[in-house]
Design an enzyme around this catalytic site. Sequence first.
Site, short mmCIF file in Angstrom:
data_model
loop_
_atom_site.label_atom_id
_atom_site.label_comp_id
_atom_site.label_asym_id
_atom_site.label_seq_id
_atom_site.Cartn_x
_atom_site.Cartn_y
_atom_site.Cartn_z
N LYS A 1 1.21 -1.13 0.29
CA LYS A 1 -0.10 -0.13 0.29
C LYS A 1 0.96 0.77 -0.12
CE LYS A 1 -4.20 -1.65 1.85
NZ LYS A 1 -3.95 -3.07 1.94
C1 LIG Z 1 -4.24 -4.66 0.74
C2 LIG Z 1 -3.84 -5.60 0.72
C3 LIG Z 1 -4.32 -6.51 -0.16
C4 LIG Z 1 -5.67 -6.83 -0.50
O1 LIG Z 1 -5.44 -5.55 -2.24
P1 LIG Z 1 -6.28 -4.69 -2.85
O2 LIG Z 1 -5.56 -3.78 -3.10
O3 LIG Z 1 -7.58 -4.72 -1.76
O4 LIG Z 1 -6.81 -6.45 -3.39
C5 LIG Z 1 -4.00 -8.00 0.15
N1 LIG Z 1 -2.12 -8.35 0.41
C6 LIG Z 1 -2.11 -7.27 1.96
C7 LIG Z 1 -0.72 -7.79 2.47
C8 LIG Z 1 -2.70 -6.44 1.83
O5 LIG Z 1 -2.11 -5.20 3.07
#
Ligand SMILES: *Cc1c(COP(=O)(O)O)cnc(C)c1O
Length: 473
Positions: free
Chosen positions: A120
């Site tokens: 993120k």
């Molecule tokens: C947020 C997150 C996801 C999911 O990602 P999306 O973009 O919501 O599909 C998967 N793995 C981790 C470690 C995350 O932090």
Amino acid sequence: MSITASTKYVSTRGGDQDRSFTDVLMSGMAPDGGLYIPDVWPSVDHGLMSRLHGLSYPDLAMQIIKPFIGNDIPNDVLLRILEETYSGDNFTHTAMAPLTQVGPNAWIMELFHGPTLSFKDYALQLLGRLFDYVLEQKGERITIVGATSGDTGSAAIEACRNCKNIDIFILHPQGRTSEVQRRQMTTVEAPNVFNVAINGTFDDCQNIVKAMFADEKLRKDIKLSAVNSINWARIMAQMVYYFSAALSLGAPDRPVSFTVPTGNFGNVFAGWSARRMGLPIHKLGIATNRNDILTRFFESGEMKMEGVMPSLSPSMDIQISSNFERYLCELLGCNHKALGGYMGEFKASQSFKLDAEKMAKANSEFVAKRCSDLETMDMIKTCYGETGILIDPHTAVAMHGAMDIMAQDPTVPMVVLACAHPAKFPQAIKQAIGKEPPEDPRLAAIMSKAEHYTPIANDVAKVVSFVKNSPNI
Ligand SMILES: *Cc1c(COP(=O)(O)O)cnc(C)c1O
């Protein structure tokens, strides 16, 4: 080089159009309840793509992102922001999104080198800086309020801590996040960051935030804003690492497949978007845990909401995938009326169904797989046994799906997105291999730092008063 520019955005529901990048960045969601998508997709042909080889990550990001921003941000400013975001000060690996080979034709793309050790950061670190620049230009200051059960809070705080024009308040349920998750938020030393520990659950935190947004006067008074998961700029930023990986593995002359651990459908939609721009992505794998609404949809044609169950990969424990609306809009040929119909049906009855023709198209663009907790642990153990590489539970879910996909297409390189660092999930790793992962120095450092947070009762008025009486507001 010039990728044909599209600088305008429309709402998936059709009620808003001709929006600039800056509008879309600042508002997050469209006023008609829809999500913004580009009205025309920029395209990168074979010749242009060949010239992207060998660029640094910020230079590559500049080429991919620029057509989505148009003239809203001058080139020199945008490049400076990208160089600052994707720098060695901010990410601990100079390649930003390095590939590690884990099998004869398989790689993991490590997306955990940012300040909070999850993918993120790749989008939010850029978002914070773009927000700050736009606010500076407008001479405005905003207040971001959000609730977190763990991971998004720290990524948002890290994104805003250096922003001159943003105050950020993150509510977490007191005693209900892991110690590492709490410390990632509360050890940040910044005069514009405020952690609030609510005496209640995550739902209580979310309800307080919702109540604050519903109060129009308050919203205006303190210029309330959100860092939500459906901001277009996040998708845009995430496209870059798909290009980076595919170019390293032979694109545009050779196609590459990806498998993505999926919750809100944001990251995998960024992969679809990269393909939409011309990147030769062969298979695009959607990997879900036991919360498998997406996998059930691709199998049955029916999107049907069910309850959320806890799993070893908590960042994917979701009931609905908000970003799916963007893909559905594209699948319907941007028929906004039809899209609105499906979304209305989903809201009213928690389900909708697509016909065989549309499902044939959807199934030609994605392959969806699911993975139980047991299979997740098996995958962590097998990967460690065979390669010595430790993967976190979210990555394991994706790798499990990738193995299935690769069995069909062994000759196409497969990239598994490693979205979190294994050190963030020591208990799951211990369950799988019998010992905890080695400590990460960045996580170790926060264990001894002083924490800053304010405990507040589960009471909207008390939280509002805390926000209003904070030093910058
Ligand atoms: C947020 C997150 C996801 C999911 O990602 P999306 O973009 O919501 O599909 C998967 N793995 C981790 C470690 C995350 O932090």
